[in-house]
Design a protein around this motif. Structure first.
Motif, PDB file in Angstrom:
ATOM      1  N   THR A   8       0.833  -1.196   0.000  1.00  0.00           N
ATOM      2  CA  THR A   8       0.000   0.000   0.000  1.00  0.00           C
ATOM      3  C   THR A   8       0.872   1.251   0.000  1.00  0.00           C
ATOM      4  OG1 THR A   8      -0.141  -0.091   2.397  1.00  0.00           O
ATOM      5  CG2 THR A   8      -1.948  -1.099   1.155  1.00  0.00           C
ATOM      6  N   ARG A   9       2.165   1.070   0.344  1.00  0.00           N
ATOM      7  CA  ARG A   9       3.123   2.171   0.241  1.00  0.00           C
ATOM      8  C   ARG A   9       4.314   1.671  -0.576  1.00  0.00           C
ATOM      9  NH1 ARG A   9       4.255   6.099   4.847  1.00  0.00           N
ATOM     10  NH2 ARG A   9       3.775   7.521   3.146  1.00  0.00           N
ATOM     11  N   PRO A  10       4.979   2.563  -1.275  1.00  0.00           N
ATOM     12  CA  PRO A  10       6.038   2.116  -2.196  1.00  0.00           C
ATOM     13  C   PRO A  10       7.338   1.736  -1.493  1.00  0.00           C
ATOM     14  CG  PRO A  10       5.892   4.502  -2.204  1.00  0.00           C
ATOM     15  CD  PRO A  10       4.777   4.029  -1.331  1.00  0.00           C
ATOM     16  N   ASN A  11       8.134   0.959  -2.181  1.00  0.00           N
ATOM     17  CA  ASN A  11       9.515   0.677  -1.773  1.00  0.00           C
ATOM     18  C   ASN A  11      10.459   1.453  -2.687  1.00  0.00           C
ATOM     19  OD1 ASN A  11       8.924  -1.241   0.259  1.00  0.00           O
ATOM     20  ND2 ASN A  11       8.700  -2.852  -1.287  1.00  0.00           N
ATOM     21  N   LEU A  29      14.452  11.483   4.028  1.00  0.00           N
ATOM     22  CA  LEU A  29      13.241  11.044   3.321  1.00  0.00           C
ATOM     23  C   LEU A  29      12.337  10.218   4.251  1.00  0.00           C
ATOM     24  CD1 LEU A  29      11.759  11.002   0.589  1.00  0.00           C
ATOM     25  CD2 LEU A  29      13.056   8.931   0.012  1.00  0.00           C
ATOM     26  N   ALA A  30      12.946   9.389   5.079  1.00  0.00           N
ATOM     27  CA  ALA A  30      12.175   8.588   6.047  1.00  0.00           C
ATOM     28  C   ALA A  30      11.451   9.509   7.030  1.00  0.00           C
ATOM     29  CB  ALA A  30      13.105   7.633   6.794  1.00  0.00           C
ATOM     30  N   GLU A  31      12.142  10.546   7.436  1.00  0.00           N
ATOM     31  CA  GLU A  31      11.576  11.541   8.360  1.00  0.00           C
ATOM     32  C   GLU A  31      10.350  12.214   7.743  1.00  0.00           C
ATOM     33  OE1 GLU A  31      13.499  12.782  11.243  1.00  0.00           O
ATOM     34  OE2 GLU A  31      11.767  14.023  11.771  1.00  0.00           O
ATOM     35  N   SER A  32      10.441  12.581   6.478  1.00  0.00           N
ATOM     36  CA  SER A  32       9.356  13.353   5.869  1.00  0.00           C
ATOM     37  C   SER A  32       8.224  12.476   5.320  1.00  0.00           C
ATOM     38  CB  SER A  32       9.895  14.277   4.766  1.00  0.00           C
ATOM     39  OG  SER A  32      10.266  13.518   3.655  1.00  0.00           O
ATOM     40  N   THR A  33       8.458  11.190   5.172  1.00  0.00           N
ATOM     41  CA  THR A  33       7.419  10.321   4.598  1.00  0.00           C
ATOM     42  C   THR A  33       6.902   9.267   5.576  1.00  0.00           C
ATOM     43  OG1 THR A  33       9.093   8.767   3.823  1.00  0.00           O
ATOM     44  CG2 THR A  33       8.357  10.450   2.248  1.00  0.00           C
ATOM     45  N   GLN A  34       7.634   9.076   6.690  1.00  0.00           N
ATOM     46  CA  GLN A  34       7.352   7.990   7.632  1.00  0.00           C
ATOM     47  C   GLN A  34       7.573   6.604   7.021  1.00  0.00           C
ATOM     48  OE1 GLN A  34       6.868   8.875  10.863  1.00  0.00           O
ATOM     49  NE2 GLN A  34       7.219  10.891   9.983  1.00  0.00           N
ATOM     50  N   LEU A  35       8.306   6.552   5.917  1.00  0.00           N
ATOM     51  CA  LEU A  35       8.728   5.242   5.426  1.00  0.00           C
ATOM     52  C   LEU A  35       9.873   4.743   6.313  1.00  0.00           C
ATOM     53  CD1 LEU A  35       8.783   5.453   1.491  1.00  0.00           C
ATOM     54  CD2 LEU A  35       6.859   5.062   3.010  1.00  0.00           C
ATOM     55  N   LEU A 165      11.158  13.480  -3.964  1.00  0.00           N
ATOM     56  CA  LEU A 165      10.814  12.090  -3.646  1.00  0.00           C
ATOM     57  C   LEU A 165       9.626  12.006  -2.685  1.00  0.00           C
ATOM     58  CD1 LEU A 165      14.453  10.696  -3.371  1.00  0.00           C
ATOM     59  CD2 LEU A 165      12.758  10.054  -5.108  1.00  0.00           C
ATOM     60  N   THR A 166       9.525  12.964  -1.769  1.00  0.00           N
ATOM     61  CA  THR A 166       8.389  12.991  -0.848  1.00  0.00           C
ATOM     62  C   THR A 166       7.086  13.200  -1.629  1.00  0.00           C
ATOM     63  OG1 THR A 166       9.757  13.841   0.947  1.00  0.00           O
ATOM     64  CG2 THR A 166       7.376  14.162   1.164  1.00  0.00           C
ATOM     65  N   ASP A 167       7.115  14.119  -2.595  1.00  0.00           N
ATOM     66  CA  ASP A 167       5.930  14.331  -3.450  1.00  0.00           C
ATOM     67  C   ASP A 167       5.582  13.054  -4.200  1.00  0.00           C
ATOM     68  OD1 ASP A 167       5.832  16.921  -2.632  1.00  0.00           O
ATOM     69  OD2 ASP A 167       6.751  17.776  -4.443  1.00  0.00           O
ATOM     70  N   TRP A 168       6.603  12.389  -4.683  1.00  0.00           N
ATOM     71  CA  TRP A 168       6.369  11.141  -5.427  1.00  0.00           C
ATOM     72  C   TRP A 168       5.735  10.083  -4.512  1.00  0.00           C
ATOM     73  CZ3 TRP A 168       8.105   6.163  -4.782  1.00  0.00           C
ATOM     74  CH2 TRP A 168       7.761   5.285  -5.830  1.00  0.00           C
ATOM     75  N   VAL A 169       6.242   9.952  -3.287  1.00  0.00           N
ATOM     76  CA  VAL A 169       5.702   8.962  -2.334  1.00  0.00           C
ATOM     77  C   VAL A 169       4.233   9.272  -2.031  1.00  0.00           C
ATOM     78  CG1 VAL A 169       5.813   8.115   0.061  1.00  0.00           C
ATOM     79  CG2 VAL A 169       7.924   8.379  -1.261  1.00  0.00           C
ATOM     80  N   ARG A 170       3.940  10.566  -1.819  1.00  0.00           N
ATOM     81  CA  ARG A 170       2.570  10.966  -1.455  1.00  0.00           C
ATOM     82  C   ARG A 170       1.579  10.661  -2.578  1.00  0.00           C
ATOM     83  NH1 ARG A 170       4.258  16.140   1.763  1.00  0.00           N
ATOM     84  NH2 ARG A 170       4.858  15.110   3.703  1.00  0.00           N
ATOM     85  N   SER A 171       2.042  10.781  -3.814  1.00  0.00           N
ATOM     86  CA  SER A 171       1.104  10.572  -4.927  1.00  0.00           C
ATOM     87  C   SER A 171       1.110   9.129  -5.436  1.00  0.00           C
ATOM     88  CB  SER A 171       1.430  11.534  -6.073  1.00  0.00           C
ATOM     89  OG  SER A 171       2.717  11.240  -6.562  1.00  0.00           O
ATOM     90  N   TRP A 172       1.982   8.294  -4.861  1.00  0.00           N
ATOM     91  CA  TRP A 172       2.093   6.910  -5.324  1.00  0.00           C
ATOM     92  C   TRP A 172       0.838   6.111  -4.975  1.00  0.00           C
ATOM     93  CZ3 TRP A 172       2.001   1.966  -3.219  1.00  0.00           C
ATOM     94  CH2 TRP A 172       2.439   0.931  -4.066  1.00  0.00           C
ATOM     95  N   GLN A 173       0.365   5.337  -5.930  1.00  0.00           N
ATOM     96  CA  GLN A 173      -0.780   4.459  -5.676  1.00  0.00           C
ATOM     97  C   GLN A 173      -0.489   3.089  -6.247  1.00  0.00           C
ATOM     98  OE1 GLN A 173      -4.175   6.582  -7.320  1.00  0.00           O
ATOM     99  NE2 GLN A 173      -4.637   7.233  -5.225  1.00  0.00           N
ATOM    100  N   PRO A 174      -0.944   2.043  -5.527  1.00  0.00           N
ATOM    101  CA  PRO A 174      -0.740   0.710  -6.079  1.00  0.00           C
ATOM    102  C   PRO A 174      -1.508   0.544  -7.388  1.00  0.00           C
ATOM    103  CG  PRO A 174      -1.849   0.611  -3.926  1.00  0.00           C
ATOM    104  CD  PRO A 174      -1.678   2.047  -4.259  1.00  0.00           C
ATOM    105  N   THR A 175      -0.947  -0.233  -8.285  1.00  0.00           N
ATOM    106  CA  THR A 175      -1.637  -0.520  -9.538  1.00  0.00           C
ATOM    107  C   THR A 175      -2.865  -1.370  -9.252  1.00  0.00           C
ATOM    108  OG1 THR A 175       0.528  -0.593 -10.567  1.00  0.00           O
ATOM    109  CG2 THR A 175      -1.289  -1.447 -11.861  1.00  0.00           C
TER     110      THR A 175
END
Ligand code: ADP
Ligand code: MN
Length: 177
Positions: A8-11, A29-35, A165-175
């Motif tokens: 549900t979240r990207p790698n 990036l981990a700090e800003s995305t919680q990944l 990359l944070t913007d990319w993570v936020r907009s990422w959706q599973p196929t």
């Protein structure tokens, strides 16, 4: 490559020559995305996923199979930032984005010297950067449309890369399946 539907979240894989800023960038990036930030070097040391010490290269001889077995479950869940100066032994299906950090040779030389690298260890890493070894390895191991080379010479570069990359993570959706 068919994407793993369970995530549900990207790698993300953050790779590049030692000293290009993988750990600094991944931590921010981990700090800003919680990944979850997974430093392969730390994992190898903590869990002894190696076959001893290489005296010449002054590093652990990583056991790639043990590392992949160790990470399989967590990678299947998704939401990971993997930080390592190699990328050809991870399963292709693990990653949604592969970032290759790149640094100007003279800047990298200073960083690695400060880190205490000398002699062959220093020149090997500078050559690795000059010949874009990690970028080639990434392009050979993953679909080209998920591989991105990002400049990492200055603090501003880190800030910009983390924002992008944070913007990319936020907009990422599973196929959708
Ligand atoms: P890596 O994990 O790729 O080996 P690090 O993140 O440990 O690299 O960075 C190595 C050193 O270089 C650290 O002292 C870090 O602060 C510095 N550094 C890394 N990237 C940059 C950058 N883009 N601008 C300025 N300093 C950087
Ligand atoms: Mn590092």
């Amino acid at each position: 490559m068919v994407q793993d539907s369970k995530r549900t979240r990207p790698n993300i894989l953050v790779t590049g020559t030692p000293g290009t800023g993988k750990t600094t960038t991944s931590a921010a990036l981990a700090e800003s995305t919680q990944l979850r930030h997974i430093s392969i070097g730390d994992l190898v040391r903590e869990k002894n996923l190696h076959d001893g010490w290489d005296d010449e290269l002054e590093c652990h001889i990583i056991n790639e199979d043990l590392v992949c077995d160790e990470l399989e479950d967590v990678m299947e869940q998704g939401g990971n930032i993997v930080d390592y100066h190699g990328c050809d032994f991870f399963p292709e299906r693990w990653f949604d984005r592969v970032v290759v950090l790149q640094t100007d040779n003279s800047v990298l030389y200073d960083r690695l010297s400060k880190r205490g690298y000398t002699g062959a260890k220093l020149t090997n890493n500078i050559e690795c950067e000059i010949f874009q070894v990690l970028l080639e390895e990434a392009k050979e191991s993953y679909p080209e449309n998920i591989v991105a080379a990002l400049k990492s010479d200055t603090i501003e570069d880190i800030t910009r890369n983390v924002t992008t990359l944070t913007d990319w993570v936020r907009s990422w959706q599973p196929t959708p399946q």
